[in-house]
Design an enzyme around this catalytic site. Structure first.
Site, mmCIF file in Angstrom:
data_model
loop_
_atom_site.group_PDB
_atom_site.id
_atom_site.type_symbol
_atom_site.label_atom_id
_atom_site.label_comp_id
_atom_site.label_asym_id
_atom_site.label_seq_id
_atom_site.Cartn_x
_atom_site.Cartn_y
_atom_site.Cartn_z
ATOM 1 N N LYS A 1 0.848 -1.207 0.000
ATOM 2 C CA LYS A 1 0.000 0.000 0.000
ATOM 3 C C LYS A 1 0.878 1.250 0.000
ATOM 4 O O LYS A 1 0.636 2.187 -0.766
ATOM 5 C CB LYS A 1 -0.873 -0.015 1.244
ATOM 6 N N ASN A 2 1.938 1.241 0.809
ATOM 7 C CA ASN A 2 2.728 2.473 0.977
ATOM 8 C C ASN A 2 3.752 2.697 -0.126
ATOM 9 O O ASN A 2 4.482 3.682 -0.090
ATOM 10 C CB ASN A 2 3.372 2.485 2.361
ATOM 11 N N CYS B 1 -4.991 11.956 12.775
ATOM 12 C CA CYS B 1 -5.476 10.574 12.788
ATOM 13 C C CYS B 1 -5.480 10.129 14.245
ATOM 14 O O CYS B 1 -5.191 10.910 15.150
ATOM 15 C CB CYS B 1 -4.587 9.690 11.928
ATOM 16 N N ARG C 1 -0.725 14.796 12.295
ATOM 17 C CA ARG C 1 0.177 14.265 11.264
ATOM 18 C C ARG C 1 0.635 15.457 10.415
ATOM 19 O O ARG C 1 0.130 15.696 9.338
ATOM 20 C CB ARG C 1 -0.538 13.216 10.433
ATOM 21 N N ASP D 1 4.833 0.555 12.263
ATOM 22 C CA ASP D 1 3.600 -0.063 11.758
ATOM 23 C C ASP D 1 3.439 -1.516 12.194
ATOM 24 O O ASP D 1 2.405 -2.126 11.938
ATOM 25 C CB ASP D 1 3.555 0.006 10.226
ATOM 26 N N ARG E 1 -8.523 -0.264 5.140
ATOM 27 C CA ARG E 1 -7.713 0.745 4.451
ATOM 28 C C ARG E 1 -6.429 0.120 3.920
ATOM 29 O O ARG E 1 -5.873 0.581 2.939
ATOM 30 C CB ARG E 1 -7.335 1.886 5.405
HETATM 31 C C1 EPZ Z 1 4.438 6.752 6.351
HETATM 32 O O1 EPZ Z 1 3.706 7.838 6.873
HETATM 33 C C2 EPZ Z 1 3.463 5.586 6.307
HETATM 34 N N1 EPZ Z 1 2.323 5.944 5.463
HETATM 35 C C3 EPZ Z 1 2.968 5.263 7.721
HETATM 36 O O2 EPZ Z 1 2.180 4.079 7.614
HETATM 37 C C4 EPZ Z 1 4.164 4.964 8.612
HETATM 38 O O3 EPZ Z 1 3.705 4.758 9.933
HETATM 39 C C5 EPZ Z 1 5.150 6.142 8.570
HETATM 40 O O4 EPZ Z 1 5.537 6.406 7.200
HETATM 41 C C6 EPZ Z 1 6.418 5.848 9.376
HETATM 42 O O5 EPZ Z 1 7.039 4.709 8.867
HETATM 43 C C7 EPZ Z 1 2.470 5.877 4.125
HETATM 44 O O6 EPZ Z 1 3.526 5.557 3.608
HETATM 45 C C8 EPZ Z 1 1.266 6.227 3.314
HETATM 46 P P1 EPZ Z 1 6.645 10.109 8.272
HETATM 47 P P2 EPZ Z 1 4.336 9.328 6.809
HETATM 48 O O7 EPZ Z 1 6.605 11.347 7.444
HETATM 49 O O8 EPZ Z 1 5.131 9.488 5.577
HETATM 50 C C9 EPZ Z 1 6.634 13.569 11.547
HETATM 51 C C10 EPZ Z 1 0.345 2.702 7.809
HETATM 52 O O9 EPZ Z 1 0.002 2.095 8.812
HETATM 53 N N2 EPZ Z 1 6.450 14.515 10.432
HETATM 54 O O10 EPZ Z 1 7.808 9.174 8.121
HETATM 55 O O11 EPZ Z 1 3.248 10.266 7.082
HETATM 56 C C11 EPZ Z 1 5.420 12.686 11.741
HETATM 57 O O12 EPZ Z 1 4.450 13.334 12.538
HETATM 58 C C12 EPZ Z 1 0.789 4.139 7.917
HETATM 59 O O13 EPZ Z 1 0.426 2.220 6.653
HETATM 60 C C13 EPZ Z 1 6.433 15.884 10.691
HETATM 61 O O14 EPZ Z 1 6.561 16.306 11.834
HETATM 62 O O15 EPZ Z 1 5.314 9.277 8.066
HETATM 63 C C14 EPZ Z 1 6.011 11.482 12.441
HETATM 64 O O16 EPZ Z 1 6.137 11.747 13.835
HETATM 65 C C15 EPZ Z 1 0.492 4.706 9.293
HETATM 66 N N3 EPZ Z 1 6.271 16.746 9.662
HETATM 67 C C16 EPZ Z 1 7.400 11.381 11.816
HETATM 68 O O17 EPZ Z 1 7.675 12.655 11.216
HETATM 69 C C17 EPZ Z 1 6.145 16.311 8.360
HETATM 70 O O18 EPZ Z 1 6.024 17.146 7.438
HETATM 71 C C18 EPZ Z 1 7.514 10.320 10.730
HETATM 72 O O19 EPZ Z 1 6.479 10.542 9.797
HETATM 73 C C19 EPZ Z 1 6.158 14.912 8.115
HETATM 74 C C20 EPZ Z 1 6.324 14.040 9.166
#
Ligand code: EPZ
Length: 419
Positions: free
Chosen positions: A22-23, A117, A122, A307, A399
């Site tokens: 999915k990701n 969420c 997020r 995850d 999802r």
């Molecule tokens: C991806 O989300 C995945 N989703 C998430 O999977 C996964 O949990 C996450 O990566 C971490 O591995 C998809 O790929 C669609 P991040 P993403 O940007 O890209 C902070 C699932 O279950 N952050 O790596 O949104 C954020 O809040 C989902 O499939 C900021 O502060 O995650 C988090 O604490 C859930 N500002 C950390 O960074 C930003 O602009 C990591 O988030 C972006 C992120």
């Protein structure tokens, strides 16, 4: 709310095949906005997040058609809009991936801010800051990001955190910016590498995907692929091998990438599992007759994946001794802990850490999943809890998991669903 009624305890036994990731498919579908000819994606999972992305791409004018159970044909040649509306973006945060490609295609875009969420805000500040450094002009007005890109500029960008989404989003956007863009402190997840692979096969010069420095030499025009196969979903596969081990059974997942599962496999072995793996399968069974307690810290890849944290919490609820899970990604991703307590688990949460004192057994009750992986975790707990466990919130599960009920039933689970 949709629910599963699960009768436990059962020992899972048998073989399931992994779905497409999915990701990985979500960013690749967004990158196709940069194309102007059709692409056939194969191994696309039939999950709600993919349906949502299809909806968004259709709103932008893309022609989308399923050509087989998991084969999706996207024709971006008719894209004629650059607005991603709130009602879609609010359903799925990954919608933000379309912002950069729309900017490169039209020089402007209007994308709604995504919602939060179940596990907290997020934010997308890293995405927006990076786009600004690439030459975008962003204005926030009434919940929308109104963006323009008059002069795309290659840049050197250091990410504040190894953010998966930010890495993917900026890499994709830079693909059409001539000159060399360097991204530093990048996420190294397989889904980043998969998106880079798609772009490289589209003619973009990308070095370093999978390391913490990615260099992108953008091109004026992509040489459009006509088809591309999505990598297997490591979190779905990890969920099934963890379910198998949690129930004391034997589960093989085929059509997966064991190399992407190494952090999960390492922790399962530490917990007492025996693991056999080939180049495209993993077989997990108990090595001892108990689950051993663990200390886990979730980290960006190749660390232990956040995850898989909820699923491991279910497993550790019946391990021998005290386990500790520290969230290094989402400090408050523990809604499932309070539901597991309803099944008799002994868990204390002091964010960003959960302390799990293993108990002899769980007892069936009514629980509700609050998010995708939390719902999966509660179903795993229902498999080992004595009696009937009703898990509400199956909408969350759908999802990201294709045919979850059928796959578990093929392994011996006793599950009735509300619909
Ligand atoms: C991806 O989300 C995945 N989703 C998430 O999977 C996964 O949990 C996450 O990566 C971490 O591995 C998809 O790929 C669609 P991040 P993403 O940007 O890209 C902070 C699932 O279950 N952050 O790596 O949104 C954020 O809040 C989902 O499939 C900021 O502060 O995650 C988090 O604490 C859930 N500002 C950390 O960074 C930003 O602009 C990591 O988030 C972006 C992120």
């Amino acid at each position: 709310m949709k629910y599963f009624k699960i009768e436990g305890p059962v020992k899972l036994k048998g073989e399931v095949s992994a779905q497409g990731a999915k990701n990985a498919v979500l960013p690749i579908m967004s990158a196709i906005i940069l194309y102007d000819t059709p692409v056939l994606l194969s191994n696309v999972p039939q999950v709600v997040d993919v349906f949502t992305m299809i909806e968004l791409l259709k709103i932008l004018g893309t022609k989308v058609e399923w050509k087989g159970k998991n084969d999706l044909l996207l024709d971006p040649s008719t894209i004629n809009r650059y607005t991603a509306p709130y009602e879609i973006v609010n359903q799925m945060r990954a919608s933000i991936y379309v912002l950069g490609p729309l900017l490169m295609k039209f020089g402007k875009a209007a994308v709604s801010f995504p919602g939060g969420c179940a596990f907290g805000p997020r934010p997308i500040d890293y995405h927006l800051h990076g786009l600004t450094l690439l030459g975008a002009n962003l204005e926030i007005d009434r919940g929308y990001i109104n963006a323009s890109m008059k002069s795309p500029t290659p840049a050197e960008i250091t990410l504040n955190f190894k953010s998966v989404g930010t890495t993917i989003h900026l890499m994709t956007t830079a693909s059409l910016i001539e000159g060399e863009t360097t991204l530093i402190n990048c996420a190294q997840e397989p889904e980043v590498v998969a998106t880079a692979d798609f772009l490289i096969k589209s003619g973009v010069k990308i070095e370093g995907a999978g390391t913490n420095v990615i260099k992108v030499k953008g091109v004026r025009k992509l040489n459009n692929l006509t088809e591309y196969k999505i990598i297997p979903d490591r979190i779905e596969a990890g969920t099934y091998i963890t379910a198998g081990f949690t129930t004391g059974g034997e589960v093989m997942v085929t059509g997966c990438s064991p190399i992407h599962l190494e952090p999960v496999i390492a922790k399962l072995k530490e917990a007492g599992a025996s693991v056999e793996r080939g180049n495209d399968y993993v077989l997990v069974k108990p090595r001892e007759n108990k689950i051993k307690s663990l200390q886990i810290e979730t980290q960006p890849f190749p660390g232990f994946p956040t995850d898989m944290q909820p699923q491991f919490m279910s497993m550790l609820s019946v391990a021998e001794g005290l386990s500790i899970i520290k969230e290094g990604i989402y400090p408050n991703r523990f809604a499932h802990a309070f539901e597991l307590q309803r099944l008799g688990a002994k868990i204390k949460v002091i964010e960003p850490t959960a302390f799990i004192e293993g108990v002899e057994k769980l007892t069936g009750a009514e629980v509700a999943g609050q998010d995708l992986r939390g719902s999966a975790a509660l179903i795993l707990a229902g498999l080992i809890a004595e009696g009937i466990t009703t898990v509400f919130g199956i909408e969350h599960l759908e999802r990201g998991y294709e045919n979850f009920q059928e796959k578990l039933q093929s392994l011996g689970a006793k599950i009735q669903s509300s619909s």
